[in-house]
Design an enzyme around this catalytic site. Structure first.
Site, PDB file in Angstrom:
ATOM      1  N   HIS A  53       4.377 -15.290  -6.736  1.00  0.00           N
ATOM      2  CA  HIS A  53       4.137 -14.091  -5.930  1.00  0.00           C
ATOM      3  C   HIS A  53       2.953 -14.247  -4.965  1.00  0.00           C
ATOM      4  O   HIS A  53       3.141 -14.171  -3.748  1.00  0.00           O
ATOM      5  CB  HIS A  53       4.002 -12.867  -6.843  1.00  0.00           C
ATOM      6  CG  HIS A  53       3.481 -11.652  -6.152  1.00  0.00           C
ATOM      7  ND1 HIS A  53       4.177 -11.012  -5.144  1.00  0.00           N
ATOM      8  CD2 HIS A  53       2.315 -10.962  -6.282  1.00  0.00           C
ATOM      9  CE1 HIS A  53       3.466  -9.982  -4.705  1.00  0.00           C
ATOM     10  NE2 HIS A  53       2.333  -9.942  -5.377  1.00  0.00           N
ATOM     11  N   HIS A  77      -5.168 -12.112  -4.706  1.00  0.00           N
ATOM     12  CA  HIS A  77      -5.208 -10.649  -4.701  1.00  0.00           C
ATOM     13  C   HIS A  77      -4.944 -10.002  -6.062  1.00  0.00           C
ATOM     14  O   HIS A  77      -5.355  -8.872  -6.293  1.00  0.00           O
ATOM     15  CB  HIS A  77      -4.292 -10.061  -3.620  1.00  0.00           C
ATOM     16  CG  HIS A  77      -2.833 -10.050  -3.949  1.00  0.00           C
ATOM     17  ND1 HIS A  77      -2.005 -11.104  -3.635  1.00  0.00           N
ATOM     18  CD2 HIS A  77      -2.060  -9.121  -4.539  1.00  0.00           C
ATOM     19  CE1 HIS A  77      -0.779 -10.806  -4.029  1.00  0.00           C
ATOM     20  NE2 HIS A  77      -0.778  -9.616  -4.578  1.00  0.00           N
ATOM     21  N   GLU A  81      -7.355  -8.049 -11.043  1.00  0.00           N
ATOM     22  CA  GLU A  81      -6.663  -7.007 -11.776  1.00  0.00           C
ATOM     23  C   GLU A  81      -5.972  -7.556 -13.031  1.00  0.00           C
ATOM     24  O   GLU A  81      -5.976  -6.920 -14.070  1.00  0.00           O
ATOM     25  CB  GLU A  81      -5.635  -6.336 -10.864  1.00  0.00           C
ATOM     26  CG  GLU A  81      -5.184  -4.995 -11.410  1.00  0.00           C
ATOM     27  CD  GLU A  81      -3.941  -4.481 -10.708  1.00  0.00           C
ATOM     28  OE1 GLU A  81      -3.658  -4.946  -9.588  1.00  0.00           O
ATOM     29  OE2 GLU A  81      -3.252  -3.631 -11.295  1.00  0.00           O
ATOM     30  N   ASP A  82      -5.378  -8.730 -12.919  1.00  0.00           N
ATOM     31  CA  ASP A  82      -4.516  -9.220 -13.999  1.00  0.00           C
ATOM     32  C   ASP A  82      -5.138 -10.294 -14.886  1.00  0.00           C
ATOM     33  O   ASP A  82      -4.520 -10.733 -15.851  1.00  0.00           O
ATOM     34  CB  ASP A  82      -3.207  -9.782 -13.411  1.00  0.00           C
ATOM     35  CG  ASP A  82      -2.383  -8.693 -12.748  1.00  0.00           C
ATOM     36  OD1 ASP A  82      -2.643  -7.510 -13.052  1.00  0.00           O
ATOM     37  OD2 ASP A  82      -1.509  -9.016 -11.933  1.00  0.00           O
ATOM     38  N   ASP A 145       2.204  -8.401   0.792  1.00  0.00           N
ATOM     39  CA  ASP A 145       2.430  -8.221  -0.643  1.00  0.00           C
ATOM     40  C   ASP A 145       3.692  -7.384  -0.857  1.00  0.00           C
ATOM     41  O   ASP A 145       4.551  -7.699  -1.672  1.00  0.00           O
ATOM     42  CB  ASP A 145       1.186  -7.510  -1.213  1.00  0.00           C
ATOM     43  CG  ASP A 145       1.294  -7.182  -2.689  1.00  0.00           C
ATOM     44  OD1 ASP A 145       1.573  -8.109  -3.468  1.00  0.00           O
ATOM     45  OD2 ASP A 145       1.090  -6.009  -3.046  1.00  0.00           O
ATOM     46  N   ASP A 265      25.917  -4.912  20.721  1.00  0.00           N
ATOM     47  CA  ASP A 265      24.937  -5.976  20.921  1.00  0.00           C
ATOM     48  C   ASP A 265      24.274  -6.444  19.626  1.00  0.00           C
ATOM     49  O   ASP A 265      23.077  -6.364  19.447  1.00  0.00           O
ATOM     50  CB  ASP A 265      23.886  -5.607  21.974  1.00  0.00           C
ATOM     51  CG  ASP A 265      23.294  -4.245  21.702  1.00  0.00           C
ATOM     52  OD1 ASP A 265      23.755  -3.584  20.767  1.00  0.00           O
ATOM     53  OD2 ASP A 265      22.370  -3.855  22.432  1.00  0.00           O
TER      54      ASP A 265
HETATM   55 MN    MN Z   1       0.768  -8.341  -5.433  1.00  0.00          MN
END
Ligand code: MN
Length: 665
Positions: A53, A77, A81-82, A145, A265
């Site tokens: 990811h 990113h 958090e994880d 993201d 088109d």
């Molecule tokens: Mn993410």
């Protein structure tokens, strides 16, 4: 299923291709190794390794050629958090800038204690926009993201898929559009469509694949013709062929209620060249090679979209019953159109992309006390809506959000015009104040000296700005007056015959023109609905012979065919278009020369007569130089019902007390 080694290789390849310096690539590699280590053992809903990811997000960012901090943030990113890695550690390893970006992106996603689900959604969006105002890079990362999350949406429950896709269409895709991130916008839209209407999506994709196969030969032929012409002119260029993305095809089917086969088109060609001048030159060449389809020419170079999008669009017939859309733009415009705001890190222009005034509006909204639901609505319906362009009768252009009403327009023009609004006309017809305006509408606001806002107006306006002004008006009045306002009977049905602007002798002395674009029908290359304005140098009026001229900043300008200043324009022949006064069914156009008594009465008399006969004024001018106390020369062009003959009109005009002489022009 993708594997991480492949995406990592793609990322490094992309960085090399986009000529990132060695130390930037090392910086990004370091971020990758850390993220990979921290996410070890974690899995996504798809069963893939978690690192896929952030790695994919980083790849999207690298394709946009953004700075190394943003790409590193893409990789890191979700680390804070994880995993047990902290912001302080990121700051030590990658600097404060990356730590701030990671913090910005994380803040958006970790908002979990709002009372209701819809409040939570609104609150998330508020946070996101707040973070964006501080650093616009946060939102570019967040949107990348989102693209990857949407592309793996099939692994969550169907209910969640639909909910996420809907929110994506309402907020994230328009937001990408506002920032000029064309590529992200179309990806988000297509992925949302896939989740919301899987059958339609499949149908469109299969159909356009089939079409692409069929048209291959034809496209090659067209490209060859274009190449020959461009090479002769010694221009540097690139020709790309392209398929329309699924969501825009779907939108077209829905909007025009058409079948897939009839959205003609699906396929198009893009010509990219070096300078703006080249673009217009190429435009002329395209039209000399192929017959243009009337009404399909759009000059977004002269009138860029509000997100900064610039390009020329035209549709031409390349074979019997085969139309092809051709876009023409410079290399820089192309990069800006695809990657918008993000392209600035590459071009380092410092020039703001398009109009970012709406960011200011967002900032101001933070100080207003709106409930989360109101906030979400305002963002969705006002700020992120696509814009329409609306014209005043004089031809001034105003940008309004889609869905804006005539009353919104009145307030946009001026607060006092809004407060004193009594009615509105679109294309000469009275319309309800709360009716949504269409793109290109010419709106005339009728004001009255004694008119003032009513409480119910709050439900007739769609823009925050107009609402604010109406609220402010009532806040300024004492309560009693405000209540009186609300019980007043609605606007009387009797509409004033004229706008209340007084026609004073002073005004009369000036040479005025009230050329009324609403009623003048002009055909340009056989097409009636193009925007145009009249040249000031030669002031064409019916029945002069006229031509259209593609200007470099003001769209199509109508000149007299024999206009001297037009002939002296460079590349006159490439830019001139056929034009003719259109025939309004059941009506005829007349031009008269008159000698009239210069008083208020004259104008009222004349207009009453024309109104009574259901005609309309195209042009009315007084020649100041001939003015004396008793008489002034006057030029009049009118559109009158075909049932009245010219003799009758001449006779009627002669009978007006203020008219001394009338003759045909
Ligand atoms: Mn993410």
């Amino acid at each position: 299923m993708e594997n991480k080694e492949k995406i990592y290789d793609d990322l490094i390849k992309c960085l090399n291709e986009n000529e990132y310096p060695k130390e930037d690539i090392e910086f990004i590699k370091k971020a990758y190794f850390l993220a990979d280590k921290q996410h070890t053992g974690q899995k996504r809903a798809s069963g893939e390794e978690y690192i896929i990811h952030p790695l994919s997000v980083a790849l999207y960012l690298a394709k946009m050629k953004v700075d190394r901090e943003m790409i590193a943030t893409g990789l890191l990113h979700d680390v804070v958090e994880d995993t047990d890695y902290t912001l302080e550690q990121i700051s030590e390893q990658f600097g404060e800038s990356v730590a701030n970006l990671v913090n910005g992106v994380t803040k958006i996603t970790t908002l979990k204690n709002s009372p209701t689900k819809s409040d939570l959604k609104a609150e998330t969006i508020r946070k996101m926009l707040l973070a964006m105002i501080e650093d616009i890079r946060v939102i570019i990362i967040k949107l990348s993201d989102k693209v990857h999350n949407m592309s793996t949406l099939c692994y969550v429950s169907e209910e969640k898929q639909k909910r996420t896709a809907k929110e994506c269409l309402e907020i994230y895709a328009p937001l990408a559009g506002k920032l000029g991130l064309g590529v992200i916008k179309s990806q988000l839209e297509d992925l949302s469509l896939q989740a919301l209407k899987p059958h339609i999506y499949e149908e469109i994709i299969n159909f356009s694949k089939q079409r692409e196969k069929e048209k291959k030969g034809q496209i090659a032929e067209v490209t060859k013709k274009l190449q020959q012409k461009l090479e002769k002119a010694n221009l540097k260029y690139t020709i790309k062929s392209r398929t329309k993305h699924a969501y825009s095809v779907y939108n077209k089917m829905r909007k025009f209620n058409k079948k897939l086969e009839d959205v003609f088109d699906l396929y198009g060609i893009r010509i990219i060249t070096q300078t703006v001048e080249d673009c217009y030159a190429v435009f002329g060449m395209v039209h000399s090679l192929f017959q243009p389809v009337p009404g399909r020419f759009k000059d977004y170079i002269a009138n860029p979209k509000s997100n900064g999008y610039k390009s020329l669009h035209t549709t031409v017939m390349v074979a019997k019953r085969t139309a092809l859309e051709i876009q023409i733009r410079t290399y820089e415009m192309d990069q800006m159109n695809e990657y918008g705001v993000a392209a600035h890190w590459y071009y380092k222009t410092g020039e703001k992309n398009g109009d970012l005034k709406w960011l200011e509006e967002l900032k101001n909204m933070q100080t207003e006390s709106l409930s989360p639901a109101e906030y979400y609505q305002t963002i969705r319906d006002d700020i992120l809506r696509e814009e329409i362009y609306v014209f005043s009768p004089k031809g001034d252009i105003y940008k309004m959000p889609q869905g804006a009403t005539a009353l919104d327009f009145a307030y946009k023009v001026h607060t006092q015009i809004g407060h004193r609004c009594r009615g509105a006309k679109v294309s000469g017809k009275i319309v309800p104040l709360g009716k949504a305006l269409k793109n290109g509408a010419i709106v005339e606001i009728i004001t009255g000296k004694d008119a003032c806002p009513k409480m119910e107006w709050l439900s007739l306006v769609k823009t925050t700005d107009a609402k604010k002004k109406i609220r402010a008006f009532f806040a300024g009045l004492d309560k009693q007056t405000a209540e009186q306002q609300t019980v007043q009977p609605p606007l009387s049905n009797k509409q004033p015959d004229f706008t209340t602007e007084e026609f004073t002798p002073k005004r009369l002395g000036q040479s005025i023109s009230i050329a009324d674009n609403r009623r003048i029908s002009i055909e340009i290359n056989g097409e009636k609905n193009l925007l145009f304005s009249f040249a000031r140098c030669c002031h064409p009026v019916p029945p002069d012979n006229i031509v259209g001229f593609v200007s470099r900043g003001r769209g199509i300008i109508i000149h007299r065919e024999d206009c001297e200043s037009l002939r002296s324009q460079p590349d006159y022949h490439e830019r001139v278009l056929n034009a003719d006064w259109g025939r309004i069914t059941g009506s005829k156009t007349y031009s008269f020369f008159m000698k009239v008594v210069p008083t208020n009465k004259h104008y009222i008399e004349l207009m009453s007569y024309i109104k009574k006969k259901k005609g309309s004024v195209l042009d009315y001018r007084l020649d100041e130089s001939t003015k004396n106390e008793n008489e002034i020369d006057c030029y009049l062009s009118v559109d009158m019902p075909a049932s009245i003959d010219e003799h009758r009109i001449l006779k009627d005009l002669r009978n007006l007390p203020s008219v001394n002489f009338v003759g045909k022009r």
